[in-house]
Design an enzyme around this catalytic site. Structure first.
Site, PDB file in Angstrom:
ATOM      1  N   ASN A 124      71.715  -1.779  64.450  1.00 14.70           N
ATOM      2  CA  ASN A 124      72.996  -1.533  63.804  1.00 14.70           C
ATOM      3  C   ASN A 124      73.202  -2.468  62.622  1.00 14.70           C
ATOM      4  O   ASN A 124      73.131  -2.044  61.466  1.00 14.70           O
ATOM      5  CB  ASN A 124      74.118  -1.697  64.837  1.00 14.70           C
ATOM      6  CG  ASN A 124      75.463  -1.232  64.304  1.00 14.70           C
ATOM      7  OD1 ASN A 124      75.632  -1.053  63.105  1.00 14.70           O
ATOM      8  ND2 ASN A 124      76.415  -1.035  65.179  1.00 14.70           N
ATOM      9  N   ASP A 125      73.415  -3.747  62.895  1.00 13.75           N
ATOM     10  CA  ASP A 125      73.743  -4.669  61.810  1.00 13.75           C
ATOM     11  C   ASP A 125      72.623  -4.793  60.775  1.00 13.75           C
ATOM     12  O   ASP A 125      72.889  -5.000  59.603  1.00 13.75           O
ATOM     13  CB  ASP A 125      74.075  -6.046  62.393  1.00 13.75           C
ATOM     14  CG  ASP A 125      75.300  -5.971  63.284  1.00 13.75           C
ATOM     15  OD1 ASP A 125      76.184  -5.151  62.989  1.00 13.75           O
ATOM     16  OD2 ASP A 125      75.370  -6.715  64.271  1.00 13.75           O
ATOM     17  N   VAL A 126      71.364  -4.644  61.220  1.00  8.82           N
ATOM     18  CA  VAL A 126      70.249  -4.823  60.287  1.00  8.82           C
ATOM     19  C   VAL A 126      70.098  -3.635  59.340  1.00  8.82           C
ATOM     20  O   VAL A 126      69.284  -3.672  58.423  1.00  8.82           O
ATOM     21  CB  VAL A 126      68.911  -5.078  61.022  1.00  8.82           C
ATOM     22  CG1 VAL A 126      68.997  -6.353  61.822  1.00  8.82           C
ATOM     23  CG2 VAL A 126      68.513  -3.909  61.879  1.00  8.82           C
ATOM     24  N   VAL A 127      70.874  -2.563  59.556  1.00  9.64           N
ATOM     25  CA  VAL A 127      70.840  -1.434  58.622  1.00  9.64           C
ATOM     26  C   VAL A 127      72.227  -1.188  58.021  1.00  9.64           C
ATOM     27  O   VAL A 127      72.493  -0.121  57.491  1.00  9.64           O
ATOM     28  CB  VAL A 127      70.335  -0.134  59.296  1.00  9.64           C
ATOM     29  CG1 VAL A 127      68.884  -0.270  59.704  1.00  9.64           C
ATOM     30  CG2 VAL A 127      71.186   0.242  60.501  1.00  9.64           C
ATOM     31  N   ASN A 128      73.133  -2.174  58.135  1.00 10.37           N
ATOM     32  CA  ASN A 128      74.499  -1.977  57.656  1.00 10.37           C
ATOM     33  C   ASN A 128      74.587  -2.240  56.154  1.00 10.37           C
ATOM     34  O   ASN A 128      74.386  -3.375  55.724  1.00 10.37           O
ATOM     35  CB  ASN A 128      75.439  -2.919  58.409  1.00 10.37           C
ATOM     36  CG  ASN A 128      76.894  -2.575  58.176  1.00 10.37           C
ATOM     37  OD1 ASN A 128      77.232  -1.932  57.187  1.00 10.37           O
ATOM     38  ND2 ASN A 128      77.751  -2.997  59.088  1.00 10.37           N
TER      39      ASN A 128
END
Lengths: 108, 454
Positions: free
Chosen positions: B379-383
Site C-alpha cells: 500500500n504505502d510503497v505504491v502511494n
C-alpha cells in the site's frame, strides 16, 4: 577530574579497543544492500551472543553452596546459548535462500 | 600454554569482523555467517577449558555443559522450525535472550563482588531494557500485542528514563543492595513502555536498535571480566547495529526519532488534502483474463503477501502465466514487507528466480512498458502521495511508480488504509481496479480461473 583521568590511564587499552571497534563497526557494514539488512541484523544478533562467555565465567566461579548464584548462572548460560546457536542457525537459514540458483548470485 | 586462550580470543574477534564484512555482500554472506559461528565456538571452547581465575579452573562443568546443551537443542529446534514469514519475531526473541543473559551476569557479579560498579549497573540497565523491549517487539510482530498509545506517554517514558539514570548514578555512590534490584525492575518496565507506542510495522527498526543495545550490554560484560572478545564483539554489534538501524530508517525516508516517537502509527487521522471518490472492483474471472492475455506483468508484493504467506501460490501463478507466454517480473521496494529485504527472502524461499526480482529503480524504468501491475498487499510503497502531496507523512519516500503502467490491479483485504494510516489515491485512479480478498485465496482462485479458461 583527578579520578576520571586516573581511570582513563588505568583502562587506556580497553578504551582504545572500544573506540577502534566503534569505527570498525561503522565501516564494515557501511555499504550493505537493503536486500541483506535482515540477514545482517540477524547475524549481528548472533554475534552479541558472545555474552555467553560472561555467563560461563559467572557459572564457573559460583560457590558450591550458593544456590541462587548457581540458578542465576545456569539461566544465563541457557539464555546466552539460545542467543548464539539460534541466532547463527536462523541467519544461515535466511542466507541459504541466497545461494546460487541457476542464475548465480544476485547483483547488489 | 597461557597464550592459548588469548589466541582463541584474537581469532574469535577477527572472525566477527570478517564475518560481518562478508555478510554485507550477497556472494559471501553465508560463508561470513559460518566464519563468525566458528570463531564463536572457538571463543566459547577456549573459555570453557583454558580460562583461569587466580590459577583456578572453572567449576560446575556439569551444569555449564547442561546449560549449553539445553540452549543449543532448544535454539536449533526453534530456529529450524520457525516459518520464513516469522523470522523477524524469532530474531527479536533471540535478541531478548541475549539481553536477559547480560542482565543476569550483572546481577550475579553484583552478588559476587557486593559492589555495583558502573559496568555492572550499565549491563543490567541496558540488558533489562533490551530483554523486555524485545519481548514486546516479538509479541507485536506475532500479533499477540496491539499498539498501545496514550496521551503523555512520551513524557512518562522520558521521565522514567531520567529517573533511572539518576538512580544509577545515586546507586554508584550509595551501593544499596535493594536499589540494584529496583533499578533492574524499573528498567524492565521502561523497556515495555519504550516499545509499546511504536507501530507494529516499525518493529524491524526497533529490533535493530535493541540489537545494538544488547551489543553494548555484552560489551559491559567485557569490561567486567577484561575480556577482549566480549568487548570487541559487543561494541562491534553496538556500532554496526546503530548504523544498520539508521540505514533502515533511511530506506523509509524517515528519521530514527520519527520512528521512536511512533507518530506514524498513532496519528492516523492527521491528513492533508481530501482523498476519495469511487473505486472500481474487478471480478476474479476478469482479472484472470487480463493477466493471461498480457505480455508484461509486474507483481508488487507487500506486507499482505507476507501475512497471507502467499509466496508459494504467487510463484505458482508466475509459472502458469509464463507457460502462457506472459513475461512476469517482481518489483521489490526496499522496505516492502515486515523488514527490509523480507520480500527477497520470502520469494527466494518459494524458488522465485533472482533475475525476476527488480529493485525499485529498475522496476520504475520498466513500468511504462508493463501491461498489468498486480499489487499484492502493498500500500504505502505504491502511494503516489509520497511524490505529489507535501503534507503527506510519507512525502519524499521513494515509491514504486505503478501508475505508469497501462493497468493496475490491486489486491487488498479491504479499503482500509495501510499501516501508515494514509488513504491511497492510487486506488481511485481510472486505470486501477480493486480485487478484494486474502492474498493467498485470491491467488489460488486466479490460478484455478486461468486454468479453467485454458
Amino acid at each position: 577530574m583527578e579520578p576520571l583521568l586516573s581511570w582513563l590511564a588505568v583502562h587506556q587499552q580497553i578504551i582504545y579497543i572500544v573506540i577502534l571497534s566503534i569505527f570498525l563497526g561503522v565501516e564494515v557494514i557501511g555499504r550493505v544492500p537493503s536486500v541483506l539488512h535482515t540477514p545482517l541484523m540477524s547475524g549481528a544478533n548472533a554475534i552479541h551472543g558472545v555474552v555467553i562467555i560472561g555467563a560461563i565465567i559467572v557459572m564457573g566461579q559460583a560457590s558450591d553452596d550458593d544456590y541462587a548464584a548457581l540458578i542465576l548462572g545456569f539461566a544465563a548460560v541457557v539464555l546466552g546459548t539460545l542467543n548464539v546457536v539460534g541466532g547463527f542457525v536462523v541467519t544461515d537459514r535466511m542466507l541459504e535462500m541466497f545461494k546460487n540458483k541457476k542464475n548465480g548470485v544476485p547483483k547488489s | 600454554m597461557t597464550g592459548l586462550l588469548p589466541l582463541c580470543y584474537i581469532l574469535g574477534s577477527v572472525s566477527f569482523i570478517m564475518g560481518l564484512k562478508m555478510m554485507s555482500h550477497p556472494a559471501t554472506a553465508r560463508r561470513g555467517n559460518g566464519i563468525a559461528a566458528a570463531g564463536m565456538a572457538l571463543a566459547i571452547l577456549g573459555t570453557l577449558f583454558l580460562y583461569r581465575q587466580q590459577g583456578q579452573h572453572l567449576r560446575h562443568y556439569v551444569w555449564i555443559g547442561l546449560g549449553l546443551l539445553v540452549g543449543s537443542v532448544v535454539g536449533v529446534v526453534a530456529a529450524r522450525k520457525v516459518k520464513m514469514t516469522s523470522m523477524p519475531e524469532m530474531v527479536s526473541l533471540f535478541n531478548g535472550m541475549g539481553g536477559a543473559c547480560a542482565a543476569l551476569i550483572s546481577i550475579s557479579e553484583f552478588r559476587h563482588q557486593g559492589v555495583a560498579g558502573p559496568f555492572v549497573l550499565a549491563g543490567m540497565f541496558i540488558g533489562s531494557i533490551s530483554f523486555s523491549g524485545s519481548m514486546i517487539a516479538w509479541g507485536k510482530l506475532s500479533g499477540h500485542i496491539k499498539d498501545v498509545a496514550f496521551k503523555g506517554q512520551h513524557f512518562l517514558n522520558n521521565g522514567l528514563l531520567a529517573l533511572l539514570l539518576a538512580a544509577c548514578i545515586y546507586e554508584g555512590f550509595a551501593q544499596n543492595l535493594l536499589m540494584v534490584y529496583l533499578i533492574a525492575g524499573v528498567a524492565l518496565v521502561y523497556g515495555v513502555l519504550f516499545v509499546m507506542p511504536i507501530g507494529g510495522a516499525d518493529m524491524p527498526v526497533v529490533i535493530s536498535l535493541l540489537n545494538s543495545f544488547t551489543g553494548v550490554a555484552a560489551a559491559c560484560g567485557g569490561f567486567l571480566y577484561h575480556n577482549p572478545v566480549m568487548l570487541t564483539g559487543g561494541i562491534l554489534v553496538g556500532s554496526a547495529g546503530t548504523i544498520l538501524t539508521i540505514l533502515m530508517c533511511k530506506a523509509m525516508n524517515r528519521s530514527l526519532l520519527n520512528v521512536l516517537l511512533g507518530s506514524f502509527g498513532g496519528g492516523a487521522s492527521v491528513q492533508g488534502g481530501p482523498v476519495g471518490g469511487a473505486y472500481k472492483e474487478l471480478s476474479l474471472s476478469d482479472a484472470s483474463v487480463v493477466l493471461a492475455y498480457a505480455r508484461e506483468v509486474m507483481i508488487v508484493p507487500g506486507y499482505g503477501l507476507a501475512v497471507a504467506q502467499a509466496q508459494h501460490v504467487c510463484h505458482e501463478l508466475e509459472k502458469l502465466l509464463e507457460s502462457k507466454g506472459v513475461n512476469v517480473q517482481y518489483a521489490i521496494h526496499p522496505v516492502a514487507g515486515r523488514m527490509p529485504g523480507h520480500m527477497n527472502v520470502l520469494l527466494a524461499e518459494a524458488d522465485v528466480s533472482y533475475d525476476k526480482l527488480l529493485e525499485m529503480e529498475r522496476a520504475n524504468d520498466a513500468f511504462p512498458n508493463t501491461d498489468v501491475v498486480l499489487v499484492l498487499g502493498a500500500n504505502d510503497v505504491v502511494n503516489p502521495a509520497a511524490q505529489t502531496d507535501p503534507s503527506s507523512p510519507i512525502y519524499g519516500m521513494p515509491i514504486l511508480e505503478v501508475e505508469k503502467a497501462k493497468l493496475v490491479v490491486v489486491n487488498k483485504r479491504s479499503m482500509k488504509p495501510g499501516y501508515a494510516g494514509i488513504e491511497n489515491q492510487l486506488f481511485f485512479q481510472p486505470k486501477t481496479s480493486m480485487l478484494f480478498g486474502d492474498a493467498k485465496s485470491v491467488l489460488q482462485q486466479l490460478i484455478a480461473s486461468i486454468k479453467e479458461n485454458g
